[in-house]
Design a protein around this motif. Structure first.
Motif, PDB file in Angstrom:
ATOM      1  N   GLN A  60      30.491 -27.710  46.948  1.00 50.39           N
ATOM      2  CA  GLN A  60      31.554 -27.937  45.969  1.00 50.39           C
ATOM      3  C   GLN A  60      32.312 -26.637  45.729  1.00 50.39           C
ATOM      4  OE1 GLN A  60      28.322 -28.677  45.333  1.00 50.39           O
ATOM      5  NE2 GLN A  60      28.173 -30.810  44.742  1.00 50.39           N
ATOM      6  N   PRO A  61      33.613 -26.650  45.947  1.00 53.53           N
ATOM      7  CA  PRO A  61      34.389 -25.427  45.708  1.00 53.53           C
ATOM      8  C   PRO A  61      34.575 -25.186  44.209  1.00 53.53           C
ATOM      9  CG  PRO A  61      35.813 -27.180  46.482  1.00 53.53           C
ATOM     10  CD  PRO A  61      34.424 -27.712  46.517  1.00 53.53           C
ATOM     11  N   GLN A  62      34.690 -23.933  43.847  1.00 49.91           N
ATOM     12  CA  GLN A  62      34.935 -23.545  42.455  1.00 49.91           C
ATOM     13  C   GLN A  62      36.444 -23.409  42.268  1.00 49.91           C
ATOM     14  OE1 GLN A  62      32.465 -23.400  40.216  1.00 49.91           O
ATOM     15  NE2 GLN A  62      31.141 -24.047  41.897  1.00 49.91           N
ATOM     16  N   ILE A  72      40.748 -21.156  44.508  1.00 47.85           N
ATOM     17  CA  ILE A  72      39.711 -22.054  44.998  1.00 47.85           C
ATOM     18  C   ILE A  72      38.732 -21.226  45.817  1.00 47.85           C
ATOM     19  CG2 ILE A  72      39.212 -24.122  46.339  1.00 47.85           C
ATOM     20  CD1 ILE A  72      42.159 -24.933  45.892  1.00 47.85           C
ATOM     21  N   PHE A  74      35.525 -21.285  48.140  1.00 49.07           N
ATOM     22  CA  PHE A  74      34.699 -22.132  48.994  1.00 49.07           C
ATOM     23  C   PHE A  74      33.378 -21.441  49.286  1.00 49.07           C
ATOM     24  CE2 PHE A  74      39.072 -23.382  49.912  1.00 49.07           C
ATOM     25  CZ  PHE A  74      38.988 -24.766  49.837  1.00 49.07           C
ATOM     26  N   THR A  75      32.418 -22.204  49.802  1.00 52.57           N
ATOM     27  CA  THR A  75      31.116 -21.624  50.151  1.00 52.57           C
ATOM     28  C   THR A  75      31.118 -20.967  51.521  1.00 52.57           C
ATOM     29  OG1 THR A  75      30.393 -23.763  51.007  1.00 52.57           O
ATOM     30  CG2 THR A  75      29.852 -23.255  48.708  1.00 52.57           C
ATOM     31  N   ALA A  78      37.209 -21.700  55.287  1.00 53.54           N
ATOM     32  CA  ALA A  78      37.727 -23.065  55.266  1.00 53.54           C
ATOM     33  C   ALA A  78      39.143 -23.117  55.806  1.00 53.54           C
ATOM     34  CB  ALA A  78      37.690 -23.609  53.846  1.00 53.54           C
ATOM     35  N   THR A 100      41.401 -19.801  54.801  1.00 49.93           N
ATOM     36  CA  THR A 100      40.670 -18.659  54.249  1.00 49.93           C
ATOM     37  C   THR A 100      40.042 -17.883  55.387  1.00 49.93           C
ATOM     38  OG1 THR A 100      38.582 -19.838  54.016  1.00 49.93           O
ATOM     39  CG2 THR A 100      40.101 -19.971  52.171  1.00 49.93           C
ATOM     40  N   LYS A 104      36.699 -16.197  51.755  1.00 49.90           N
ATOM     41  CA  LYS A 104      36.321 -17.549  51.339  1.00 49.90           C
ATOM     42  C   LYS A 104      37.063 -18.056  50.117  1.00 49.90           C
ATOM     43  CE  LYS A 104      31.640 -16.663  52.931  1.00 49.90           C
ATOM     44  NZ  LYS A 104      30.246 -16.599  52.527  1.00 49.90           N
ATOM     45  N   THR A 105      38.186 -17.455  49.759  1.00 51.05           N
ATOM     46  CA  THR A 105      38.970 -17.928  48.611  1.00 51.05           C
ATOM     47  C   THR A 105      40.403 -18.200  49.037  1.00 51.05           C
ATOM     48  OG1 THR A 105      39.572 -15.691  47.925  1.00 51.05           O
ATOM     49  CG2 THR A 105      37.590 -16.649  46.919  1.00 51.05           C
ATOM     50  N   SER A 126      34.886 -26.649  57.561  1.00 50.43           N
ATOM     51  CA  SER A 126      34.164 -25.386  57.506  1.00 50.43           C
ATOM     52  C   SER A 126      33.060 -25.450  58.559  1.00 50.43           C
ATOM     53  CB  SER A 126      33.571 -25.159  56.121  1.00 50.43           C
ATOM     54  OG  SER A 126      32.919 -23.913  56.058  1.00 50.43           O
TER      55      SER A 126
END
Length: 139
Positions: A60-62, A72, A74-75, A78, A100, A104-105, A126
């Motif tokens: 789940q992205p923040q 956003i 990501f883990t 992406a 990204t 990762k953002t 991803s």
């Protein structure tokens, strides 16, 4: 007033009611339904699998809203799209491309979007896995 006049008055009132409902229904906006309803139904299983993949991988992205930007996180790296969907008007929807790197953002400029409630539909890849995530935010 006798009962015959009452029946005629009742029929006239009923006919005015039906006529007013017809006028009301023809003035409703024509885009109140989803034009791609059947196409979305055919791709439901693929979308469901992508949503389940997010839960299985805990990917789940923040999402953080800061002023005129949405961040956003990501883990993993992406590549995909972020679609901002306005529930009140489909004409205001906007899509951003996401790419990204190692950080990762993704930073999305949303200063031109109207203030209020939006749904963000994230679809990304991803590694070799496809993901789909949806969240409601207030801009």
């Amino acid at each position: 007033m006798n009962w015959g006049k009452g029946i005629i008055a009742g029929m006239i009132i009923f006919m005015l009611f039906i006529l007013s409902m017809c006028i009301y229904m023809f003035r409703m906006p024509k885009d109140e339904y989803d034009h791609q309803y059947y196409e979305k139904g055919l791709s439901f299983n693929q979308d469901y699998a992508k949503e389940r993949q997010v839960l299985a991988d805990q990917a789940q992205p923040q999402i953080r809203v800061t002023g005129a930007e949405v961040t956003i996180a990501f883990t993993g790296p992406a590549k995909g799209t972020a679609k901002f969907i306005r529930p009140s008007s489909a004409a205001m929807d906007k899509t951003f491309n996401i790419q990204t790197g190692a950080e990762k953002t993704a930073l999305l400029p949303v200063g031109s979007l109207a203030r209020g409630r939006w749904r963000i539909l994230l679809e990304w890849e991803s590694g070799s896995k496809n993901y789909l995530y949806e969240k409601e935010v207030a801009l």
